[in-house]
Design an enzyme around this catalytic site. Structure first.
Site, PDB file in Angstrom:
ATOM      1  N   CYS A  89       0.845  -1.180   0.000  1.00  0.00           N
ATOM      2  CA  CYS A  89       0.000   0.000   0.000  1.00  0.00           C
ATOM      3  C   CYS A  89       0.883   1.233   0.000  1.00  0.00           C
ATOM      4  CB  CYS A  89      -0.901  -0.004   1.240  1.00  0.00           C
ATOM      5  SG  CYS A  89      -2.009   1.407   1.365  1.00  0.00           S
ATOM      6  N   HIS A 131      -9.011  -3.541  -2.232  1.00  0.00           N
ATOM      7  CA  HIS A 131      -8.087  -2.709  -1.456  1.00  0.00           C
ATOM      8  C   HIS A 131      -8.593  -1.271  -1.369  1.00  0.00           C
ATOM      9  CE1 HIS A 131      -3.846  -1.679  -0.209  1.00  0.00           C
ATOM     10  NE2 HIS A 131      -4.263  -0.491  -0.604  1.00  0.00           N
ATOM     11  N   GLU A 132      -8.981  -0.702  -2.514  1.00  0.00           N
ATOM     12  CA  GLU A 132      -9.440   0.693  -2.520  1.00  0.00           C
ATOM     13  C   GLU A 132     -10.777   0.849  -1.800  1.00  0.00           C
ATOM     14  OE1 GLU A 132      -7.198   2.834  -3.233  1.00  0.00           O
ATOM     15  OE2 GLU A 132      -5.908   1.287  -4.079  1.00  0.00           O
ATOM     16  N   HIS A 135     -10.117   1.225   1.781  1.00  0.00           N
ATOM     17  CA  HIS A 135      -9.712   2.602   2.090  1.00  0.00           C
ATOM     18  C   HIS A 135     -10.935   3.493   2.285  1.00  0.00           C
ATOM     19  CE1 HIS A 135      -5.386   2.865   1.971  1.00  0.00           C
ATOM     20  NE2 HIS A 135      -5.309   2.302   0.779  1.00  0.00           N
TER      21      HIS A 135
END
Length: 163
Positions: A89, A131-132, A135
């Site tokens: 990341c 992953h995003e 976030h």
């Protein structure tokens, strides 16, 4: 617009849950351009708005030569049993750990005209989408690690020069 500085582990904006954007506003268009400029740098698969200091529901991506963005995304579908994939990341620089990710993911959102966008894929695209999206929920990939690996990861974070 411009390439923006990436916020790193410990910055409070990375823990904020993203709020929806007004897809058609000039402010959102400027944010999208900054996200696209920032994700174009080599070695970047995705950049969430929080990573450039904006707790809004938007991210850009750069996967297999395809560069784009999505606003107000939601996960529509994941398929397959989670598999461990090597992951890193930008907000946890220079480190990477095996992270459980579904092999397929589909995300639905909108573009700056308010039109529906569908992003989906396997491999790196599926990994990037998950992953995003984490976030945007205020979570880093380190939180997806199993307990033992998370302990190892956190020890490495504390030793990192940037911490």
């Amino acid at each position: 617009m411009s390439v923006r500085e990436i916020r790193v582990f410990g910055d409070p904006v990375l823990r904020e849950r993203a709020t929806p954007v007004d897809a058609t506003s000039p402010t959102t268009a400027a944010l999208v351009q900054d996200l696209l400029d920032t994700v174009r740098l080599p070695g970047r698969a995705g950049v969430a708005a929080c990573q450039i200091g904006v707790a809004k529901a938007a991210f850009s991506y750069n996967v297999d030569g395809e560069i784009g963005y999505v606003l107000n995304p939601r996960i529509d579908e994941v398929r397959g049993e989670p598999e461990l994939v090597d992951e890193g990341c930008l907000s946890v620089p220079e480190l990477g750990f095996p992270t459980p990710r579904h092999p397929f993911c589909r995300v639905i959102g909108v573009d700056t005209a308010g039109e529906e966008l569908v992003l989906e894929g396997e491999g790196l695209m599926a990994q990037m989408l998950q992953h995003e999206m984490a976030h945007l929920d205020g979570r880093l990939y380190l939180q997806a690690l199993d307990k033992e690996m998370r302990s190892i990861a956190m020890a490495e974070v504390r030793k990192a020069a940037w911490y």
